[in-house]
Design an enzyme around this catalytic site. Structure first.
Site, mmCIF file in Angstrom:
data_model
loop_
_atom_site.group_PDB
_atom_site.id
_atom_site.type_symbol
_atom_site.label_atom_id
_atom_site.label_comp_id
_atom_site.label_asym_id
_atom_site.label_seq_id
_atom_site.Cartn_x
_atom_site.Cartn_y
_atom_site.Cartn_z
ATOM 1 C CG ASP A 49 3.957 2.072 -2.773
ATOM 2 O OD1 ASP A 49 4.599 1.582 -3.717
ATOM 3 O OD2 ASP A 49 3.291 1.396 -1.975
ATOM 4 C CG ASP A 295 8.032 1.658 -3.582
ATOM 5 O OD1 ASP A 295 7.663 2.520 -4.420
ATOM 6 O OD2 ASP A 295 7.341 0.665 -3.293
ATOM 7 C CE LYS A 316 4.458 -2.328 -8.367
ATOM 8 N NZ LYS A 316 3.429 -1.874 -7.418
HETATM 9 MG MG MG Z 1 5.927 0.332 -4.776
#
Ligand code: MG
Length: 476
Positions: A49, A295, A316
């Site tokens: 993550d 992810d 991100k």
């Molecule tokens: Mg994430």
């Protein structure tokens, strides 16, 4: 052999974005032929993550030590142009689970970027997850770790094709319960986050002790492998970390030169080592395809507590490469020839690939955005993927075809930054310029027109569906 390879690739390229279901369907006969008589392989996905492209030793980090992942790469394939389906958690997970862009199943939204503890929606039960697809092929299916595709009972992993679940239903920074004035990300404590830990559909610990989560997930994964050694299985291990707040167990405290963030990655790496050892010890290494990826890119706004996208731009939440390109490894000793692969791939491709390797067929009643990578993994064929669509929420912001990427819009994320709409779009050559520094739009008007047309064809293939992330639970 060469002719067959190039014919296949050309066909898929011609198929383009508007005909993805057709392209995927065309792969079935080849996949079925090559696997019809072979035993069904096991599949393990290890999904991080917010791990950055530059955060592993084998992807060039100078001080984070990842000997187990480095060995996994040396024994398998390291993919350097591999993409998550989106740049934030929930849409990205919907993509990996279904082989479909989140825009097709309502798992992205202009109102809320991800699901929250008060969200009323989740992955629609009409969606076919990897677990559901493999269940139909006789697989045992296990889910460990962060789910984030809906925490209400009807959306849990156990309702989406998984036999068992152990993990947290949403992000580890949610349900904040810290005293006023406390900076929850500095000297974090588990009790600052009232996150539930679940076994199947029951909460077994709350707040989850986050210091031992990575270790417990890896232990659960090893136990799962041992319990299911005699039947084909699919194990999805989605680590909650290195998403902030960062935690590690006692034995990993202060071991990394990179500090806390490095400790976290090195504990994940240790777990990877234990999982691969368990597969070897159980005699399953040549029957199991293991994929390691993440992810979305690093959460840069957290500075030292966020990761690094290496030479890629941004992180991100953005549609720059740092937001969606992930450090990705495939491992299957005796089957996958060790290599560094610069062809394109995506988490969207895992469902079609696994189903094909299991001898099955993907459904024909819906559009798939994934491609079957079997030939690229096992037979040194080119990857059938030649394009990537970069969404921010419900809007297509950028598109890549071959080495060229056009940005229609850009904006940084989690910091104050103005939305820029580009007309003409920005154009980068990702082979020459992976860091997206030099706009070459004026030099390649034809390429730009092709990319604009590709984006338009893709958009025409999208049918509007209900937004699953916008709704909130109504308080009684
Ligand atoms: Mg994430």
């Amino acid at each position: 052999m060469k002719t067959v390879q190039s014919t296949r690739r050309n066909f898929l390229r011609q198929a383009g974005a508007g005909c993805l279901a057709l392209a995927a369907a065309s792969l079935r006969p080849a996949g079925a032929q090559s696997t019809a008589s072979a035993p069904k392989p096991n599949f393990v996905i290890i999904f991080c993550d917010d791990l950055g492209y530059g955060d592993l030793g084998v992807f060039g980090h100078p001080t984070i030590k990842t000997p187990n992942l480095d060995r996994m790469a040396a024994e398998g394939q390291k993919w350097t142009n591999f993409y998550a389906a989106a740049s934030v958690c929930t849409p990205s997970r919907a993509g990996i689970m279904t082989g479909r862009l989140p825009i097709r199943n309502g798992m992205c939204s202009d109102k809320r970027r991800v699901l929250f503890p008060d969200s009323s929606g989740g992955l629609p039960t009409s969606e076919i997850t990897i677990a559901k697809a493999l269940k139909g092929q006789g697989y045992a299916t296990g889910c460990i770790g962060k789910w984030h595709l809906g925490h209400l009972p009807q959306y849990l992993p156990t309702r989406h094709g998984f036999d068992s679940y152990f993990g947290i239903p949403y992000s580890n920074d949610m349900d904040q319960a810290a005293p006023k004035g406390v900076n929850v990300f500095r000297d974090s404590k588990s009790e600052y986050f009232n996150v539930p830990l679940m076994r199947n559909e029951a909460v077994i610990e709350r707040p989850a002790d986050q210091t031992t989560l990575t270790q417990r997930y890896s232990q659960e994964a090893v136990a799962y492998i041992k319990q299911n050694r005699d039947k084909p299985f699919f194990l999805y291990l989605a680590h909650s970390l290195p998403h902030v707040p960062l935690f590690r167990s006692k034995e990993f405290e202060g071991i990394s030169e990179r500090g806390l963030y490095g400790d976290v990655i090195e504990e994940i790496d240790d777990g990877v080592g234990k999982i691969l050892s368990a597969l070897r010890d159980e005699g399953l290494s040549e029957k199991t395809l293991v994929v390691f990826t993440s992810d979305n890119g690093p959460w840069l706004v957290y500075n030292e507590q966020g990761g690094s996208a290496g030479l890629l731009r941004e992180g991100k939440g953005t549609t720059f490469e740092g937001g969606m390109r992930e450090p990705t490894l495939f491992w299957w000793p005796g089957k996958i020839k060790p290599a560094v692969v610069s062809d394109m791939g995506s988490t969207l491709d895992l469902l079609p690939t696994f189903v094909s390797l299991a001898g099955g067929e993907i459904p024909t009643d819906r559009v798939y955005d994934g491609y079957d990578l079997t030939g690229a993994l096992l037979d040194e064929m080119p990857s059938p993927r030649d394009e990537m669509f970069y969404y921010r929420n419900q809007t297509l912001w950028a598109v890549r075809k071959g080495p060229f990427k056009a940005h229609f819009r850009t904006q940084r994320c989690y910091v104050k930054d103005e939305l820029k709409v580009h007309d003409p779009p920005l154009l980068y050559h990702l082979g020459h310029d992976p860091g997206e520094q030099t706009n070459i739009a004026s030099r390649h008007p034809d390429v730009l027109q092709d990319l604009i047309a590709l984006a338009e064809r893709h958009k025409a293939s999208v049918v509007p569906v209900k937004d699953q992330l916008a709704g909130r639970i109504t308080k009684k």
